[in-house]
Each structure stands twice: as C-alpha cells, then as structure tokens.
Design a protein around this motif. Structure first.
Motif, PDB file in Angstrom:
ATOM      1  N   ALA A 150     -47.793  48.293 -21.622  1.00 22.27           N
ATOM      2  CA  ALA A 150     -47.928  49.440 -20.711  1.00 22.27           C
ATOM      3  C   ALA A 150     -49.396  49.778 -20.492  1.00 22.27           C
ATOM      4  CB  ALA A 150     -47.175  50.639 -21.292  1.00 22.27           C
ATOM      5  N   MET A 151     -50.159  49.832 -21.570  1.00 19.42           N
ATOM      6  CA  MET A 151     -51.576  50.213 -21.434  1.00 19.42           C
ATOM      7  C   MET A 151     -52.349  49.198 -20.590  1.00 19.42           C
ATOM      8  SD  MET A 151     -54.337  51.119 -24.374  1.00 19.42           S
ATOM      9  CE  MET A 151     -53.888  52.833 -24.587  1.00 19.42           C
ATOM     10  N   LEU A 152     -52.077  47.932 -20.822  1.00 20.27           N
ATOM     11  CA  LEU A 152     -52.811  46.897 -20.068  1.00 20.27           C
ATOM     12  C   LEU A 152     -52.398  46.904 -18.600  1.00 20.27           C
ATOM     13  CD1 LEU A 152     -52.787  44.133 -22.811  1.00 20.27           C
ATOM     14  CD2 LEU A 152     -54.832  45.133 -21.785  1.00 20.27           C
ATOM     15  N   ARG A 153     -51.119  47.156 -18.351  1.00 21.07           N
ATOM     16  CA  ARG A 153     -50.684  47.151 -16.939  1.00 21.07           C
ATOM     17  C   ARG A 153     -51.155  48.382 -16.195  1.00 21.07           C
ATOM     18  NH1 ARG A 153     -44.606  45.453 -15.982  1.00 21.07           N
ATOM     19  NH2 ARG A 153     -44.964  46.756 -14.160  1.00 21.07           N
ATOM     20  N   LEU A 154     -51.292  49.492 -16.885  1.00 18.19           N
ATOM     21  CA  LEU A 154     -51.753  50.719 -16.223  1.00 18.19           C
ATOM     22  C   LEU A 154     -53.279  50.761 -16.088  1.00 18.19           C
ATOM     23  CD1 LEU A 154     -49.389  53.308 -17.981  1.00 18.19           C
ATOM     24  CD2 LEU A 154     -49.365  52.704 -15.545  1.00 18.19           C
ATOM     25  N   ALA A 155     -53.971  49.844 -16.772  1.00 17.34           N
ATOM     26  CA  ALA A 155     -55.446  49.862 -16.756  1.00 17.34           C
ATOM     27  C   ALA A 155     -55.981  49.573 -15.356  1.00 17.34           C
ATOM     28  CB  ALA A 155     -55.971  48.818 -17.741  1.00 17.34           C
ATOM     29  N   LYS A 156     -57.131  50.193 -15.050  1.00 18.98           N
ATOM     30  CA  LYS A 156     -57.769  49.927 -13.747  1.00 18.98           C
ATOM     31  C   LYS A 156     -58.641  48.676 -13.845  1.00 18.98           C
ATOM     32  CE  LYS A 156     -57.794  54.522 -11.777  1.00 18.98           C
ATOM     33  NZ  LYS A 156     -57.039  55.207 -12.831  1.00 18.98           N
ATOM     34  N   MET A 189     -67.491  54.610 -26.776  1.00 24.80           N
ATOM     35  CA  MET A 189     -67.812  54.580 -25.347  1.00 24.80           C
ATOM     36  C   MET A 189     -66.590  54.982 -24.506  1.00 24.80           C
ATOM     37  SD  MET A 189     -70.297  51.244 -25.105  1.00 24.80           S
ATOM     38  CE  MET A 189     -70.818  51.511 -23.409  1.00 24.80           C
ATOM     39  N   GLU A 190     -65.589  55.509 -25.191  1.00 25.02           N
ATOM     40  CA  GLU A 190     -64.378  56.059 -24.561  1.00 25.02           C
ATOM     41  C   GLU A 190     -63.539  55.020 -23.827  1.00 25.02           C
ATOM     42  OE1 GLU A 190     -65.473  59.621 -22.521  1.00 25.02           O
ATOM     43  OE2 GLU A 190     -65.919  60.592 -24.429  1.00 25.02           O
ATOM     44  N   LYS A 191     -63.604  53.775 -24.330  1.00 23.73           N
ATOM     45  CA  LYS A 191     -62.729  52.742 -23.791  1.00 23.73           C
ATOM     46  C   LYS A 191     -61.495  52.677 -24.690  1.00 23.73           C
ATOM     47  CE  LYS A 191     -66.710  50.078 -22.276  1.00 23.73           C
ATOM     48  NZ  LYS A 191     -66.644  50.305 -20.827  1.00 23.73           N
ATOM     49  N   ASN A 192     -60.376  52.316 -24.098  1.00 28.37           N
ATOM     50  CA  ASN A 192     -59.198  52.058 -24.914  1.00 28.37           C
ATOM     51  C   ASN A 192     -59.254  50.625 -25.412  1.00 28.37           C
ATOM     52  OD1 ASN A 192     -57.554  54.391 -25.151  1.00 28.37           O
ATOM     53  ND2 ASN A 192     -57.218  54.284 -22.941  1.00 28.37           N
ATOM     54  N   ILE A 202     -45.358  42.026 -20.377  1.00 23.78           N
ATOM     55  CA  ILE A 202     -46.092  42.419 -19.165  1.00 23.78           C
ATOM     56  C   ILE A 202     -45.334  42.007 -17.901  1.00 23.78           C
ATOM     57  CG2 ILE A 202     -48.195  41.767 -17.864  1.00 23.78           C
ATOM     58  CD1 ILE A 202     -49.657  42.138 -20.606  1.00 23.78           C
ATOM     59  N   GLN A 203     -44.498  40.991 -18.021  1.00 24.37           N
ATOM     60  CA  GLN A 203     -43.754  40.519 -16.848  1.00 24.37           C
ATOM     61  C   GLN A 203     -42.462  41.307 -16.600  1.00 24.37           C
ATOM     62  OE1 GLN A 203     -43.875  36.037 -16.313  1.00 24.37           O
ATOM     63  NE2 GLN A 203     -44.608  36.288 -18.411  1.00 24.37           N
ATOM     64  N   LYS A 204     -42.094  42.177 -17.571  1.00 20.37           N
ATOM     65  CA  LYS A 204     -40.851  42.937 -17.370  1.00 20.37           C
ATOM     66  C   LYS A 204     -41.057  44.018 -16.312  1.00 20.37           C
ATOM     67  CE  LYS A 204     -38.952  42.181 -21.923  1.00 20.37           C
ATOM     68  NZ  LYS A 204     -39.015  42.674 -23.297  1.00 20.37           N
ATOM     69  N   LEU A 205     -40.056  44.197 -15.468  1.00 18.39           N
ATOM     70  CA  LEU A 205     -40.176  45.197 -14.405  1.00 18.39           C
ATOM     71  C   LEU A 205     -40.115  46.595 -15.002  1.00 18.39           C
ATOM     72  CD1 LEU A 205     -38.004  43.934 -11.444  1.00 18.39           C
ATOM     73  CD2 LEU A 205     -40.500  44.157 -11.559  1.00 18.39           C
ATOM     74  N   LYS A 206     -41.184  47.364 -14.788  1.00 19.78           N
ATOM     75  CA  LYS A 206     -41.191  48.755 -15.283  1.00 19.78           C
ATOM     76  C   LYS A 206     -41.983  49.603 -14.304  1.00 19.78           C
ATOM     77  CE  LYS A 206     -40.670  48.129 -20.207  1.00 19.78           C
ATOM     78  NZ  LYS A 206     -41.362  47.367 -21.201  1.00 19.78           N
ATOM     79  N   SER A 207     -41.556  50.829 -14.119  1.00 23.70           N
ATOM     80  CA  SER A 207     -42.299  51.712 -13.208  1.00 23.70           C
ATOM     81  C   SER A 207     -43.492  52.307 -13.969  1.00 23.70           C
ATOM     82  CB  SER A 207     -41.392  52.842 -12.731  1.00 23.70           C
ATOM     83  OG  SER A 207     -41.036  53.634 -13.842  1.00 23.70           O
ATOM     84  N   ASP A 208     -44.444  52.833 -13.193  1.00 24.53           N
ATOM     85  CA  ASP A 208     -45.604  53.483 -13.817  1.00 24.53           C
ATOM     86  C   ASP A 208     -45.155  54.636 -14.711  1.00 24.53           C
ATOM     87  OD1 ASP A 208     -47.144  51.716 -12.449  1.00 24.53           O
ATOM     88  OD2 ASP A 208     -48.420  53.230 -11.489  1.00 24.53           O
ATOM     89  N   GLU A 264     -42.365  55.017 -16.285  1.00 18.28           N
ATOM     90  CA  GLU A 264     -41.755  54.494 -17.521  1.00 18.28           C
ATOM     91  C   GLU A 264     -42.856  54.058 -18.508  1.00 18.28           C
ATOM     92  OE1 GLU A 264     -38.426  51.078 -18.549  1.00 18.28           O
ATOM     93  OE2 GLU A 264     -38.951  51.423 -16.468  1.00 18.28           O
ATOM     94  N   MET A 265     -43.871  53.397 -17.966  1.00 17.38           N
ATOM     95  CA  MET A 265     -44.950  52.916 -18.856  1.00 17.38           C
ATOM     96  C   MET A 265     -45.751  54.092 -19.415  1.00 17.38           C
ATOM     97  SD  MET A 265     -46.168  49.328 -17.170  1.00 17.38           S
ATOM     98  CE  MET A 265     -46.580  49.887 -15.546  1.00 17.38           C
ATOM     99  N   LYS A 266     -45.971  55.103 -18.595  1.00 19.75           N
ATOM    100  CA  LYS A 266     -46.700  56.286 -19.091  1.00 19.75           C
ATOM    101  C   LYS A 266     -45.908  56.968 -20.198  1.00 19.75           C
ATOM    102  CE  LYS A 266     -49.395  57.194 -14.995  1.00 19.75           C
ATOM    103  NZ  LYS A 266     -49.350  57.757 -13.644  1.00 19.75           N
ATOM    104  N   SER A 267     -44.586  56.975 -20.015  1.00 22.26           N
ATOM    105  CA  SER A 267     -43.756  57.620 -21.034  1.00 22.26           C
ATOM    106  C   SER A 267     -43.794  56.820 -22.359  1.00 22.26           C
ATOM    107  CB  SER A 267     -42.354  57.774 -20.451  1.00 22.26           C
ATOM    108  OG  SER A 267     -41.390  57.693 -21.415  1.00 22.26           O
ATOM    109  N   ILE A 268     -43.808  55.484 -22.251  1.00 22.51           N
ATOM    110  CA  ILE A 268     -43.927  54.660 -23.477  1.00 22.51           C
ATOM    111  C   ILE A 268     -45.234  55.013 -24.200  1.00 22.51           C
ATOM    112  CG2 ILE A 268     -44.336  52.281 -24.314  1.00 22.51           C
ATOM    113  CD1 ILE A 268     -42.428  51.319 -22.079  1.00 22.51           C
ATOM    114  N   LEU A 269     -46.308  55.138 -23.419  1.00 20.96           N
ATOM    115  CA  LEU A 269     -47.612  55.430 -24.039  1.00 20.96           C
ATOM    116  C   LEU A 269     -47.644  56.823 -24.658  1.00 20.96           C
ATOM    117  CD1 LEU A 269     -50.289  53.876 -21.649  1.00 20.96           C
ATOM    118  CD2 LEU A 269     -49.619  53.142 -23.940  1.00 20.96           C
ATOM    119  N   ASN A 270     -47.008  57.784 -23.973  1.00 15.42           N
ATOM    120  CA  ASN A 270     -47.005  59.161 -24.500  1.00 15.42           C
ATOM    121  C   ASN A 270     -46.279  59.254 -25.833  1.00 15.42           C
ATOM    122  OD1 ASN A 270     -48.482  60.290 -22.503  1.00 15.42           O
ATOM    123  ND2 ASN A 270     -46.709  60.857 -21.231  1.00 15.42           N
ATOM    124  N   GLN A 271     -45.274  58.401 -25.993  1.00 12.16           N
ATOM    125  CA  GLN A 271     -44.477  58.476 -27.233  1.00 12.16           C
ATOM    126  C   GLN A 271     -45.053  57.601 -28.354  1.00 12.16           C
ATOM    127  OE1 GLN A 271     -40.362  57.620 -26.224  1.00 12.16           O
ATOM    128  NE2 GLN A 271     -40.669  58.807 -24.367  1.00 12.16           N
TER     129      GLN A 271
END
Ligand code: ATP
Length: 245
Positions: free
Chosen positions: A64-70, A172-175, A210-216, A218-225
């Motif tokens: 989730a973190m890697l897919r949401l990264a800019k 440096m505030e990077k994840n 990373i190839q599994k279909l997930k919405s943003d 859903e991924m944000k919720s995984i990270l929050n938990q």
C-alpha cells in the motif's frame, strides 16, 4: 552448486550462500556482505525459514505504501543485487520507480558493476550516486545519492539496509520500507514498515501484493491500521519462542 543434492535439508540455504559468494566473485557484493548474510541466516533459522504472519501483514502495508507513493525509489546494495536481481527489476517495473545503487563499501568500481548486473537482468533505469545530492545526518559514502532518485523520494524501499542511513532518511521525513531478518537491527526499528523475512521469499510476495487490485481508500485504510512496533514485537516473540523450544 553442483555437488549438493536438492534433497539436502539445507539446500535452499546453501544455494543462497552460493549466490552471495558468486556476487563477491563477480565484484558486486562486498566481502563484508558475507558477514551480513551470515547474520541474516541465523535469524532466518529462528524464523523457521518461513514467511511468518507478521511478515505478511507488513507486506500488505508495504504494498500500500509503495503504491500510494508519489516518488518511490528502490535502493540496491551488493547483497540484494546478488540474491534477487530479477525481483528488483520486476518491482521497479510494477511501481514505475527507479532502481538506485547505494552501497557502503565502494571498492573496485562495485557501484558500476551492480548497475551493469541490474541492466543484464532487464533493468532500464538505474540511478547512480552523485556528489550533486547528499543526504543530511550521515557521513559515510551512503550519503551520496541521485538528485532525481533517493534525494527527492517520498518513499524509499531499502532491503537489507544499514541503520545509519535508515535513520538519516527518516530524519529527512522520508518513509522507509525495509526487509530485514533481524527485528532488533536499527534499520528494523527505525523503518516505517519492516518486513521481518528473507528477501528471497518476501520480495516475490511483495511484487504479487502490488499487483492486487485495491482502491486508494482501501490502501490508506491498511496503512492507518498498521503499527510497525506491534509487528516487530510479534517477530521478536516468535524468535524468543523458537529459541526456547
Ligand atoms: P543495523 O545497522 O540496521 O543495526 P546491522 O549492522 O545489524 O544493521 P548490516 O550488516 O548493516 O546489519 O546488514 C545486515 C542486515 O541484513 C542484518 O540485520 C541481517 O539480519 C539482514 N539480512 C541479511 N541477509 C538477509 C536476507 N537474505 N534477507 C533479509 N535480511 C537479511
């Protein structure tokens, strides 16, 4: 490894040793990498040489973190280049992220040899360290980075990392997403997400995740938990149980 039969109980472990030794022979892995590998082997033994549930949870969060990264970047050292070059290239393609060579010991043109090794395995975009961009909070060679890579990245994937640089990246505030068999290493403790597992098992799983279909959302919720300290505690408990059995 021609003389070890596949039926040997330590076949996989011995195969990995061979890959690391080969890495040293072709000049991409430092001799110091052999020691790092040995430390990893000891922890893998205590993890029953299997991907445990706490690693699976971390893989979900890492995906989730890697897919949401800019601007994600994959940092490569001599051990991972020797062990999992094809998976590194696959991950880079899946994320459309650059691979960037970053090593501690720079003897004998090793950085260029790692770059060529990745290209031989199909990599298209391999960044090299430069003196134009430097990380703060670190004195070793690993401070030299590429201005379009680690320097500007919001998420850095750094398997088998060195604790100093992980700390610098976090300041440096990077994840930071790491794979490290030792849940007590400074890297494991400092990273945003720590996959406590062998890179040889978990990197293919991360690519699949990373190839599994997930919405943003859903991924944000995984990270929050997700709580990395809980994952590290579970890993440590598992290791202590194994050592006491
Ligand atoms: P730190 O500076 O983070 O405390 P360290 O000094 O213990 O780390 P290094 O020698 O920099 O360790 O790096 C080796 C790390 O990589 C160790 O924590 C080791 O357990 C881990 N490691 C070695 N081989 C593997 C592997 N195949 N998969 C995952 N982790 C590994």
């Amino acid at each position: 490894m021609s003389d070890v039969p596949q039926s040997h109980p330590r076949y996989i472990s011995l195969t990995l040793r061979d890959k690391i030794v080969k890495g040293v022979e072709i000049g991409i892995t430092s001799v110091h990498g052999l020691i790092a590998h040995g430390r990893g082997e000891a922890f893998d033994y205590l993890l029953s040489e299997k991907t445990q549930p706490f690693a699976i949870s971390a893989i979900h969060a890492a995906g989730a973190m890697l897919r949401l990264a800019k601007s994600p970047v994959i940092s490569v050292n001599g051990n991972v280049a020797a062990l999992v070059p094809d998976d590194l290239v696959e991950l880079a393609n899946l994320l459309s992220a650059p691979l960037e060579v970053n090593i501690f010991h720079t003897e004998s043109g090793r950085e260029k040899k790692i770059r060529q090794h990745l290209i031989n395995h199909g990599a298209e975009h391999v960044l090299m360290p430069t003196t134009e961009a430097q990380l703060s909070y670190i004195d070793s060679n690993r401070k030299y980075v590429h201005p379009d890579g680690i320097f500007i990245a919001d998420v850095v994937f750094v398997p088998l990392e060195d604790g100093d640089r992980c700390e610098a990246l976090r300041k440096m505030e990077k994840n930071v997403v790491t794979i490290d068999l030792n849940p007590m290493s400074r890297t494991a403790q400092m990273a945003s997400i720590t996959i406590v597992d062998n890179v040889i098992r978990s990197l293919p799983l991360l690519c699949a995740e990373i190839q599994k279909l997930k919405s943003d959302s859903e991924m944000k919720s995984i990270l929050n938990q997700y709580h990395n300290q809980n994952i590290l505690s579970e890993a440590l408990k598992h290791i202590c149980r194994g050592a006491n059995d």
